[in-house]
Design an enzyme around this catalytic site. Structure first.
Site, PDB file in Angstrom:
ATOM      1  N   MET A   1      43.070  21.772  46.742  1.00 23.19           N
ATOM      2  CA  MET A   1      42.700  20.861  45.658  1.00 23.19           C
ATOM      3  C   MET A   1      43.065  19.404  45.949  1.00 23.19           C
ATOM      4  SD  MET A   1      41.239  22.725  43.397  1.00 23.19           S
ATOM      5  CE  MET A   1      41.185  21.518  42.086  1.00 23.19           C
ATOM      6  N   ARG A   2      43.672  19.154  47.110  1.00 25.96           N
ATOM      7  CA  ARG A   2      44.080  17.779  47.392  1.00 25.96           C
ATOM      8  C   ARG A   2      42.875  16.851  47.473  1.00 25.96           C
ATOM      9  NH1 ARG A   2      47.484  18.593  51.265  1.00 25.96           N
ATOM     10  NH2 ARG A   2      49.355  18.345  50.008  1.00 25.96           N
ATOM     11  N   ALA A   3      41.751  17.338  47.976  1.00 26.37           N
ATOM     12  CA  ALA A   3      40.563  16.490  48.075  1.00 26.37           C
ATOM     13  C   ALA A   3      40.101  16.026  46.701  1.00 26.37           C
ATOM     14  CB  ALA A   3      39.444  17.244  48.785  1.00 26.37           C
TER      15      ALA A   3
END
Length: 597
Positions: free
Chosen positions: A274-276
């Protein structure tokens, strides 16, 4: 102090300048990775950014740059009382590729420990970079053990030091900026994901743009102070815009429509984790603030995707970084709300993307004419191999060659290990005595002392203190007491691939399997930080298709395009079959060499 090259004087490179400015507006974006060929102003632009950053307030005398309005309660120099601080410029700290672990995280102050008998912590580069920029040039060449420390600090916003009787924790929140040349090898996926944004840079092929680059660089080298003064007004304007964007940033609204587009884009490109999504949201918000708006638009989301996703969509080391812009536009249109505008192909410069306006001498954007020289290139080959009209392959390897075949699916290769303990360059292949690694013992130094083993040194000196007349807290040392730390880690190896490229391989349809096997070994070499080389042979000859390199991408590209060929066919009337006869009247000679040979 050397006068830095002005940021606004960098010619073109709009994406690079925008990515750096967005991080200056919102450090939570997560830093920038700048990829590109050598000589494209990567380091120049990064070093110039530090002069644009607003000053910060720090607690007087604090070696860890604590904010006086919210000091770190666990600061080793604390506790600090809330109060007024002193202003100083934000620092840009450079991490050399060959730095030691002690220099990065800090260590026991050896001088005070031995002379005063007290435990004192000497801060490292992570402490110095807190609330500033940590710049790593050639970040892809950084030793793995330093990469691990960077990952920990970037993930937790703090550095923990547990060594030699010292236990210290201090804040380490910094803007991580790295530059690299992909030809020298790729980054580990874990570190790659830690960079918020990535930018690909290339030198312009436009003569006017290149001339302007040289003109400005020569003017700067002749008189740096006068050159910087010419750009002082532009620098001040950008600095004021950064301050204004920082103030506006908390008021920027990320609506549900834009958030839906961000989530749909990340899902469409199948990025991991989910970092993107989080980085895209922060980048789009910073873009809106940089453009002076309080609402995130679809063009902000598009520009954020172009900066935040290319390095996260790679499924394997051999996937080329980049983003399918047609697919991106289709996804944004599909999930656009009724209030969103249709994103255009220029979702960056001058519009919602909020790119810095180019100065009147910047010329075209870098890379816009990069295809011009490729399409007109000729090597003197008219498409025929000789007088009989036999077609030749593009590689010019001779008649009878067949088109390159695709590699089969890679598989998990067996681990290759060299027996014994070596002393090669640091890597992940075989056991070795290295400068960096775990300490397994101590010995007397041979020559200059490089890595002190403190405990062993103290043990060697302790029995002789009374005989040496020690009366105070200090430790009396002699040269014979010093002990060198012996460390063991892993080394990299040179993996040389020798591939049969003869026509018989293609006839038996083995070349696809061979390429798949070599790609599998290349993947293993990539993971273990090896150098790789590629030699092909056929008939009675062999050639070095790829000199030893750390870039497995280059090896994979060479392998994919490798053709196969059988026995040579010779031109009519040729008197030689083993080497070129160098006959000056031969009609098949091109460029001083027989085109058939």
């Amino acid at each position: 102090m050397t006068t830095p090259y002005p940021f606004t004087a960098v010619v073109g490179q709009d994406d690079l300048r925008l990515a750096l400015l967005l991080n200056a507006v919102s450090p939570r974006v997560g830093g920038v990775l700048v990829r590109g060929e050598k000589g494209t102003a990567k380091s120049t632009a990064v070093r110039a950014l530090s002069a644009l950053l607003p000053e910060i307030d720090v607690v007087p005398g604090c070696r860890f740059s604590c904010d006086p309005s919210a000091p770190d309660p666990a600061c080793p120099d604390g506790p600090h009382e809330n109060g007024s601080g002193v202003a100083r410029p934000a620092r840009m700290v450079e991490l050399p590729v060959g730095a030691s672990e002690d220099r990065l995280v800090g260590a026991l102050d050896i001088e005070r420990a031995l002379s005063e008998g007290v435990k004192a912590f000497e801060p490292g580069l992570l402490a110095e970079a807190h609330r500033g920029i940590l710049y790593v040039d050639e970040v892809n060449l950084l030793h793995d053990h330093l990469v691990d420390l960077l990952l920990d600090a970037a993930a937790m916003g703090a550095s923990y030091v547990e060594r030699e009787g010292v236990s210290v924790r201090h804040a380490a929140r910094f803007l991580l900026v790295g530059t690299m040349n992909p030809e020298e090898g790729e980054l580990r996926p874990q570190l790659l994901d830690r960079f918020g944004l990535t930018v690909e840079v290339a030198a312009s092929r436009d003569p006017e743009t290149r001339a302007e680059v040289v003109r400005r660089r020569l003017a700067y080298e002749d008189d740096p102070v006068a050159f910087a003064a010419r750009w002082a007004d532009e620098e001040a304007a950008v600095r004021q815009r950064i301050v204004a964007a920082r103030r506006l940033l908390p008021q920027v609204r990320l609506g549900d429509g834009a958030l839906r587009q961000i989530a749909a884009t990340c899902a469409a490109f199948e990025v991991d984790g989910m970092r993107a999504d989080i980085v895209m949201a922060r980048t789009a918000t910073a873009l809106a603030a940089w453009a002076g708006r309080t609402e995130v638009l679809a063009e902000d989301v598009r520009q954020a995707a172009l900066l935040a996703l290319p390095h996260r969509r790679r499924r394997s080391p051999f996937d080329a970084p980049g983003l399918d812009e047609d697919k991106l536009d289709e996804t944004l249109r599909e999930f656009a709300g009724p209030e969103d505008d249709d994103p255009g192909p220029d979702g960056g410069p001058g519009g919602g993307g909020g790119q810095p306006a180019p100065d009147d001498g910047s010329g075209p954007q870098y890379g816009e004419n990069s295809e011009s020289s490729e399409g007109d290139r000729t090597d003197g080959n008219d498409g025929n191999d000789g007088n009989d009209g036999t077609p030749r392959t593009s590689s010019g390897a001779g008649a009878g060659e067949q088109a390159a075949v695709r590699a089969s699916e890679p598989f998990r290769a067996r681990v290759l290990r060299v027996p014994g303990i070596g002393e090669g360059a640091a890597g992940r292949r075989s056991r070795a005595r290295t400068e960096h690694g775990r300490t397994i013992g101590a010995r007397r130094p041979r020559g200059a002392l490089t890595k002190l083993h403190l405990a062993a040194t103290v043990r060697a000196a302790a029995p002789h203190q009374r005989a040496r007349g020690r009366t105070g807290p200090g430790l009396l040392l002699r040269r014979d007491d010093l002990r060198q730390a012996v460390r063991e880690g892993h080394e990299s190896n040179l993996v040389l691939f020798v591939v049969d490229a003869s026509g018989s391989m293609a006839a038996r349809q083995r070349m696809s399997a061979v390429k798949g096997a070599v790609l599998s070994l290349l993947l293993d070499a990539y993971q273990r930080r090896d150098k790789v080389g590629l030699v092909t042979f056929r008939g009675s000859g062999a050639e070095v298709a790829l000199p030893p390199t750390s870039s497995v991408d280059a090896a994979a590209a060479r392998l994919e395009s490798l053709p196969t060929g059988g026995a040579r066919r010779w031109p009519p009337g040729c008197s030689r079959r083993t080497t070129c006869c160098a006959w000056s009247g031969c009609e098949t000679r091109r460029g001083g060499r027989c085109s058939w040979w």
